[in-house]
Motif scaffolding. Structure first.
Motif: not given
Length: 418
Positions: A28-39
């Motif tokens: 899965v390609l995505h740009w969820w990389t902040s702490s909340g998003e990564a969780k």
């Protein structure tokens, strides 16, 4: 019996006897990389692994997704697309037109997506009437995030209009705090501009300007007023804002360095990660002047035609199905700060910010005040959106820009991108 299990059985018929389960891979390609998003992404990974599939994370940092789209184009053109990629709005239609996306109608029918999704959302997920993408959430973009302790120290209350915002910001600044936390990146400039435009133009003219691309509105005195109010915001931003990521900017509000931030509700995930409590440690209120309006953004994954094995196709099916299960919808959106996209969700576990957002979403959809976010690439094509963002960000970063000159520049840029 579900289609995926029929497929599963056919695969097992030719797999070696020692293989107990079909194990495919999802990338899965995505740009969820902040702490909340990564969780949130970690939860999805765990759910796929529980179904005996392997997870290959393909995260490309960058809050606006520009870098991720560049990588995706290279992968797709070379004939090696990921299982799914974070796409939205007109981008879904463009990739569908180019023939890269696969139909999800089987899983959509099995899981009754047409019955559990809002029609406005379902339409965006389809290409020529066929599901090719899965929505994960609904974001409200026109939020103002507030540190109440900072406002109390400055002796002011939460502003509900743009005029009130500037009065409050002056007093916060005089008290020694940063009034407006802002990350100096083009997409963040556009996010701030968007909320001001919604307040000044109103929902109808916002839609005419950024969805219909109505040149009469774009070249109007009201648009001059939008740029004039936008220009005023710069006086309340700290000099270190250039290039700062949105989540680092949110930390300034969390830590009491700054009083307020205009940002979508993904910011709430950062407050949650910092163990802050809504209504006590921070406030989430509509951007000043937009109380009954809702600019929406939808995170979604579009699914690509694969050249892999049958088990990879099964894994792709399972991924599509998992994204809209109530359990994933609940966990993902609690971490991400957004609201579930399903209409039948139990909202008991969600905080007041999410409850307010869901109520506003439903009311705005009935009143005509539900509008797509152009800053998040949902209102128009990528080319037009890029043109708007360039003009907005260039204006904001000039030393002394003239608001009267900005609308004609915006009109020219949009015309060149259509």
């Amino acid at each position: 019996m579900k289609l995926k299990y029929l497929m599963f059985a056919s695969v097992l018929s030719w797999l070696p006897v020692t293989s107990a389960v079909a194990s495919g891979q999802v990338e899965v390609l995505h740009w969820w990389t902040s702490s909340g998003e990564a969780k949130s992404v970690k939860v999805l990974k765990q759910m796929m692994e529980q179904q005996h599939h392997s997870w290959k994370d393909f995260a490309v940092a960058g809050g606006g997704g520009e870098s991720a789209m560049t990588v995706l184009k290279m992968r797709a053109v070379s004939g090696n697309p990921p299982t799914a990629a974070q796409l939205k709005g007109h981008d879904i239609q463009e990739w569908g037109r180019l023939g890269f996306l696969t139909s999800l109608d089987d899983v959509a029918q099995q899981e009754r997506w047409d019955h559990v999704l809002p029609p406005v959302v379902a339409k965006i997920m389809k290409y020529k009437g066929h599901y090719v993408a899965v929505p994960i959430n609904v974001h409200r973009v026109n939020w103002l995030w507030v540190n109440p302790q900072v406002l109390n120290a400055a002796g002011v209350k939460v502003p509900t209009t743009l005029d009130a915002f500037f009065v409050v910001a002056d007093k916060v600044k005089a008290a020694g705090f940063i009034a407006l936390a802002h990350g100096g990146q083009p997409w963040q400039d556009a996010t701030l501009f968007e909320s001001i435009a919604l307040a000044v133009l109103g929902s109808a003219d916002y839609h005419k300007a950024f969805v219909d691309l109505d040149m009469a509105v774009i070249n109007s005195d009201k648009m001059v007023a939008v740029f004039r109010q936008f220009k005023r915001m710069k006086a309340y931003i700290d000099p270190e804002s250039k290039g700062r990521h949105w989540n680092a900017t949110t930390e300034m509000v969390i830590n009491g360095q700054a009083a307020m931030q205009f940002m979508g509700d993904w910011a709430k995930g950062e407050f949650a990660q910092a163990n802050k409590q809504a209504g006590k440690d921070y406030l989430c209120v509509p951007a000043p002047g937009t109380q009954n309006q809702f600019t929406f953004n939808i995170d979604s994954l579009a699914f690509f035609k694969l050249k892999g094995t049958e088990v990879d196709n099964i894994a792709q099916y399972d991924l599509a199905q998992t994204l809209l299960t109530p359990s994933f919808q609940r966990i993902f959106n609690l971490n991400k700060g957004s609201i579930p996209v399903r209409l039948d969700m139990d909202m008991t576990a969600f905080d007041q910010c999410a409850l307010d957002s869901m109520q506003a979403f439903k009311q705005a959809s009935l009143s005509g005040d539900l509008v797509p976010s152009f800053s998040q690439n949902l209102a128009t094509t990528a080319d037009v959106q890029s043109a708007i963002v360039d003009v907005v960000s260039e204006f904001f970063n000039q030393a002394d820009p003239d608001p009267k000159l900005a609308p004609p520049r915006l009109a020219r840029a949009i015309k060149s991108a259509i």
